[in-house]
Design an enzyme around this catalytic site. Structure first.
Site, PDB file in Angstrom:
ATOM      1  N   CYS A 115       0.888  -1.032  -0.205  1.00  0.00           N
ATOM      2  CA  CYS A 115      -0.103   0.105  -0.060  1.00  0.00           C
ATOM      3  C   CYS A 115       0.556   1.270  -0.178  1.00  0.00           C
ATOM      4  O   CYS A 115       0.428   2.471  -0.308  1.00  0.00           O
ATOM      5  CB  CYS A 115      -0.943  -0.570   1.100  1.00  0.00           C
ATOM      6  SG  CYS A 115      -2.229  -1.481   0.972  1.00  0.00           S
ATOM      7  N   HIS A 252      -3.180   7.354   0.956  1.00  0.00           N
ATOM      8  CA  HIS A 252      -3.601   6.111   0.998  1.00  0.00           C
ATOM      9  C   HIS A 252      -5.187   5.888   1.582  1.00  0.00           C
ATOM     10  O   HIS A 252      -5.325   6.344   2.676  1.00  0.00           O
ATOM     11  CB  HIS A 252      -2.011   5.282   1.963  1.00  0.00           C
ATOM     12  CG  HIS A 252      -3.243   3.948   1.443  1.00  0.00           C
ATOM     13  ND1 HIS A 252      -4.183   3.251   0.763  1.00  0.00           N
ATOM     14  CD2 HIS A 252      -3.224   2.675   2.325  1.00  0.00           C
ATOM     15  CE1 HIS A 252      -4.036   1.980   0.531  1.00  0.00           C
ATOM     16  NE2 HIS A 252      -3.453   1.754   1.935  1.00  0.00           N
ATOM     17  N   ASN A 282      -9.617   0.045  -0.214  1.00  0.00           N
ATOM     18  CA  ASN A 282      -8.152  -0.282  -0.398  1.00  0.00           C
ATOM     19  C   ASN A 282      -7.597  -0.682  -1.444  1.00  0.00           C
ATOM     20  O   ASN A 282      -8.295  -1.654  -2.075  1.00  0.00           O
ATOM     21  CB  ASN A 282      -8.201  -0.536   0.687  1.00  0.00           C
ATOM     22  CG  ASN A 282      -6.688  -0.468   0.824  1.00  0.00           C
ATOM     23  OD1 ASN A 282      -5.732  -0.152  -0.111  1.00  0.00           O
ATOM     24  ND2 ASN A 282      -6.183  -0.963   1.871  1.00  0.00           N
TER      25      ASN A 282
HETATM   26  N1  ACO Z   1     -18.491  -8.075   9.281  1.00  0.00           N
HETATM   27  C1  ACO Z   1     -19.452  -8.536  10.257  1.00  0.00           C
HETATM   28  N2  ACO Z   1     -18.034  -8.520  10.927  1.00  0.00           N
HETATM   29  C2  ACO Z   1     -17.107  -9.031  10.946  1.00  0.00           C
HETATM   30  C3  ACO Z   1     -16.464  -8.686   9.659  1.00  0.00           C
HETATM   31  C4  ACO Z   1     -17.322  -8.311   8.456  1.00  0.00           C
HETATM   32  N3  ACO Z   1     -16.674  -7.846   7.180  1.00  0.00           N
HETATM   33  N4  ACO Z   1     -15.419  -8.778   9.633  1.00  0.00           N
HETATM   34  C5  ACO Z   1     -14.869  -8.793  10.890  1.00  0.00           C
HETATM   35  N5  ACO Z   1     -16.244  -9.284  11.120  1.00  0.00           N
HETATM   36  C6  ACO Z   1     -15.997  -9.297  13.273  1.00  0.00           C
HETATM   37  C7  ACO Z   1     -14.905 -10.554  12.999  1.00  0.00           C
HETATM   38  O1  ACO Z   1     -15.258 -11.568  13.342  1.00  0.00           O
HETATM   39  C8  ACO Z   1     -15.619  -9.862  15.170  1.00  0.00           C
HETATM   40  O2  ACO Z   1     -16.195 -10.396  15.532  1.00  0.00           O
HETATM   41  P1  ACO Z   1     -16.345 -10.834  16.811  1.00  0.00           P
HETATM   42  O3  ACO Z   1     -16.236 -10.101  18.132  1.00  0.00           O
HETATM   43  O4  ACO Z   1     -17.425 -12.094  17.206  1.00  0.00           O
HETATM   44  O5  ACO Z   1     -14.984 -11.918  17.048  1.00  0.00           O
HETATM   45  C9  ACO Z   1     -15.954  -8.214  15.152  1.00  0.00           C
HETATM   46  O6  ACO Z   1     -16.841  -8.197  13.937  1.00  0.00           O
HETATM   47  C10 ACO Z   1     -14.863  -7.382  15.379  1.00  0.00           C
HETATM   48  O7  ACO Z   1     -13.968  -7.610  14.448  1.00  0.00           O
HETATM   49  P2  ACO Z   1     -12.353  -6.749  14.625  1.00  0.00           P
HETATM   50  O8  ACO Z   1     -11.131  -7.070  14.006  1.00  0.00           O
HETATM   51  O9  ACO Z   1     -11.803  -6.689  16.182  1.00  0.00           O
HETATM   52  O10 ACO Z   1     -13.940  -5.275  13.916  1.00  0.00           O
HETATM   53  P3  ACO Z   1     -11.938  -3.790  13.772  1.00  0.00           P
HETATM   54  O11 ACO Z   1     -13.000  -2.859  14.546  1.00  0.00           O
HETATM   55  O12 ACO Z   1     -11.072  -4.321  14.112  1.00  0.00           O
HETATM   56  O13 ACO Z   1     -12.190  -3.840  12.265  1.00  0.00           O
HETATM   57  C11 ACO Z   1     -11.606  -3.718  10.175  1.00  0.00           C
HETATM   58  C12 ACO Z   1     -11.980  -4.383  11.344  1.00  0.00           C
HETATM   59  C13 ACO Z   1     -11.913  -3.538   9.492  1.00  0.00           C
HETATM   60  C14 ACO Z   1     -10.052  -4.799  10.201  1.00  0.00           C
HETATM   61  C15 ACO Z   1     -10.146  -2.650  10.810  1.00  0.00           C
HETATM   62  O14 ACO Z   1      -9.456  -3.269  11.753  1.00  0.00           O
HETATM   63  C16 ACO Z   1      -9.538  -1.864  10.233  1.00  0.00           C
HETATM   64  O15 ACO Z   1     -10.078  -1.706   9.237  1.00  0.00           O
HETATM   65  N6  ACO Z   1      -7.973  -2.429  10.239  1.00  0.00           N
HETATM   66  C17 ACO Z   1      -6.774  -1.964   9.193  1.00  0.00           C
HETATM   67  C18 ACO Z   1      -7.129  -2.546   8.091  1.00  0.00           C
HETATM   68  C19 ACO Z   1      -6.454  -2.385   6.758  1.00  0.00           C
HETATM   69  O16 ACO Z   1      -6.519  -0.897   6.748  1.00  0.00           O
HETATM   70  N7  ACO Z   1      -5.398  -3.264   6.446  1.00  0.00           N
HETATM   71  C20 ACO Z   1      -5.585  -2.228   5.231  1.00  0.00           C
HETATM   72  C21 ACO Z   1      -4.058  -2.954   4.632  1.00  0.00           C
HETATM   73  S1  ACO Z   1      -2.750  -1.592   5.498  1.00  0.00           S
HETATM   74  C22 ACO Z   1      -3.556  -0.352   5.349  1.00  0.00           C
HETATM   75  O17 ACO Z   1      -3.484   0.379   3.634  1.00  0.00           O
HETATM   76  C23 ACO Z   1      -2.856   0.603   6.161  1.00  0.00           C
END
Ligand code: ACO
Length: 325
Positions: A115, A252, A282
Site C-alpha cells: 500500500c 492512502h 482499498n
Molecule cells: N462483517 C461482519 N463482521 C465482521 C467482518 C465483516 N466483514 N469482519 C470481521 N467481523 C467481525 C469479527 O469476526 C469480530 O467478531 P467477534 O467480535 O464475534 O469476534 C468483530 O467483527 C470485530 O472484529 P474486529 O477485527 O475487532 O473489528 P474491527 O473494528 O477492528 O474492524 C477492520 C476490522 C475493519 C479490518 C479494522 O481492524 C481495520 O480496518 N484494520 C485496518 C486494516 C487495513 O486497513 N488494512 C489494509 C492494509 S494496511 C493499510 O492499508 C493501512
C-alpha cells in the site's frame, strides 16, 4: 540557488467497469452493508474482468495522465509501477506498461511496497530526476487485488478493490525555496519485524503459488495511525510547514477510521482530507493517485496547491511525500 524539482505535469486514473457493492458481498460472506460502512467507510469497489490485468489498468491510467500533461510518450525515459499484484512473476508490470505506451527508451521497473508503493515509487522517481539521470517519468500505482483475496474471509475480502492511477513528472529548474513547484520532500520507512501482521501466504520462491492476503486488522489499524502520523510530522518538520499550511491531504485510502484517527491526532480539518474509499475501497498502491485524480477532477487541486500524500502497508512499509502542484 536553482535546484531541479520533479514537477507533477499530469494525473490520470482507471477503474475496472465491474462494481461490487457491500450488498453483493453480503450474499457471498457473513457480513452486511451497515457493518462494512460503519467499520471502514467503504460502500463499493471495482473488480477486474477475466483477462484484464494490472498492466491494462496501468496503461489506461498512464494514457490519461500523459494527455493531461501534454507530454509525448516518446519523451518519457522512466516508468515505475508500484504494485503487489504484477501480471506475471516476471517481467515487471512496468515493462508491459512501457511497451503498451510505445516507450522504447530509458528504464522501467516495479516497486513492491504494497500500500505504500506509490509513495516509494514517487520518492525513487524524484531522486532519479533530481540527479539528472532521467528527465520525465511516469509513476503508476496499479493493482488487481481481487486476485489475491480469500473470498471466504470476511475480515479481508470486504476491504480491497482494483484500480490504477498515474502521474507524469518532469525535471524542472526551480528557485530552491519552499514555494517551489514539484516534490518538496519524501520520507520512506520500513520495519520487517511486523511482516506477520499483513502478508500474502504464498509466492514463487516459497510455495510456488500466488497465495492469499492474511491480516491482523486490529493490530494493523493501531500501527497505521501511529506510524503515519509520525512520518507526516517528520515531513512537515523537514520542510518547515505547519499542518494547517497544507492545502490538501491525499492519503492512502485504507479505512475512514484510520484517516479520522490521524486527522484528530494532527489537528487536520476533515474538509482538507481527500476521501475516495467509499467508491473503490482499498486499492493498495493505486489509492493515492486515484485520490489525486479525483481531487483534480473536482477542481480541488490547481497550480500552487500544497499536497501531502501518505501511506502505510505490508512489511510494514510507510511514508509521506509533500508536493506543490
Ligand atoms: N462483517 C461482519 N463482521 C465482521 C467482518 C465483516 N466483514 N469482519 C470481521 N467481523 C467481525 C469479527 O469476526 C469480530 O467478531 P467477534 O467480535 O464475534 O469476534 C468483530 O467483527 C470485530 O472484529 P474486529 O477485527 O475487532 O473489528 P474491527 O473494528 O477492528 O474492524 C477492520 C476490522 C475493519 C479490518 C479494522 O481492524 C481495520 O480496518 N484494520 C485496518 C486494516 C487495513 O486497513 N488494512 C489494509 C492494509 S494496511 C493499510 O492499508 C493501512
Amino acid at each position: 540557488m536553482a535546484v531541479i524539482r520533479s514537477v507533477i505535469r499530469g494525473v490520470g486514473a482507471y477503474l475496472p467497469k465491474r462494481v461490487m457493492t457491500n450488498h453483493d458481498l453480503a450474499r457471498m460472506v457473513d457480513t452486511s452493508d451497515e457493518w462494512i460502512k460503519e467499520r471502514t467507510g467503504i460502500a463499493e469497489r471495482h473488480i477486474v474482468a477475466d483477462g484484464e490485468f494490472t498492466s491494462d489498468l496501468g496503461i489506461a491510467a498512464s494514457r490519461q495522465a500523459l494527455v493531461r500533461s501534454g507530454i509525448d510518450p516518446i519523451d518519457i525515459d522512466l516508468v515505475i509501477c508500484a504494485t503487489a499484484t504484477p501480471d506475471r512473476t516476471f517481467p515487471a508490470t512496468a515493462v508491459r506498461i512501457q511497451a503498451g505506451l510505445g516507450i522504447t527508451k530509458g528504464a522501467a521497473f516495479d516497486v513492491q511496497a504494497v500500500c505504500s508503493g506509490f509513495v516509494y515509487a514517487l520518492a525513487i522517481a524524484d531522486n532519479f530526476l533530481k540527479t539528472g539521470q532521467f528527465k520525465r517519468a511516469i509513476v503508476v500505482g496499479a493493482e488487481a487485488f481481487s486476485r489475491i483475496l480469500d473470498w471466504e474471509d470476511r475480515g479481508t475480502c470486504v476491504l480491497f478493490g482494483d484500480g490504477a492511477g498515474a502521474v507524469v513528472l518532469e525535471a524542472q529548474s526551480q528557485n530552491g525555496s519552499r514555494e517551489d513547484r514539484g516534490i518538496l520532500a519524501t520520507r520512506i520507512r520500513s520495519d520487517g519485524r511486523f511482516e506477520d501482521l499483513l502478508y500474502v501466504d504464498g509466492g514463487p520462491g516459497s510455495t510456488k503459488t500466488t497465495g492469499h492476503l492474511r491480516m491482523n486488522g486490529r493490530e494493523v489499524f493501531r500501527h497505521a495511525v501511529q506510524k503515519i502520523s509520525s512520518v507526516i510530522e517528520e515531513t512537515l518538520v523537514m520542510t518547515g510547514y505547519a499542518p494547517d499550511e497544507i492545502d490538501l491531504y491525499v492519503p492512502h485510502q485504507a479505512n475512514k477510521r484510520i484517516l479520522d484517527g490521524i486527522a484528530k491526532r494532527l489537528g487536520i480539518p476533515e474538509e482538507k482530507v481527500v476521501l475516495t474509499l467509499a467508491k473503490h475501497g482499498n486499492t493498495s498502491a493505486a489509492s493515492i493517485p486515484l485520490a489525486l485524480n479525483q481531487a483534480f477532477e473536482d477542481h480541488r487541486i490547481s497550480e500552487g496547491k500544497l499536497l501531502l500524500m501518505e501511506a502505510m502497508g505490508g512489511g510494514f512499509t510507510w511514508g509521506a511525500a509533500l508536493a506543490r502542484w
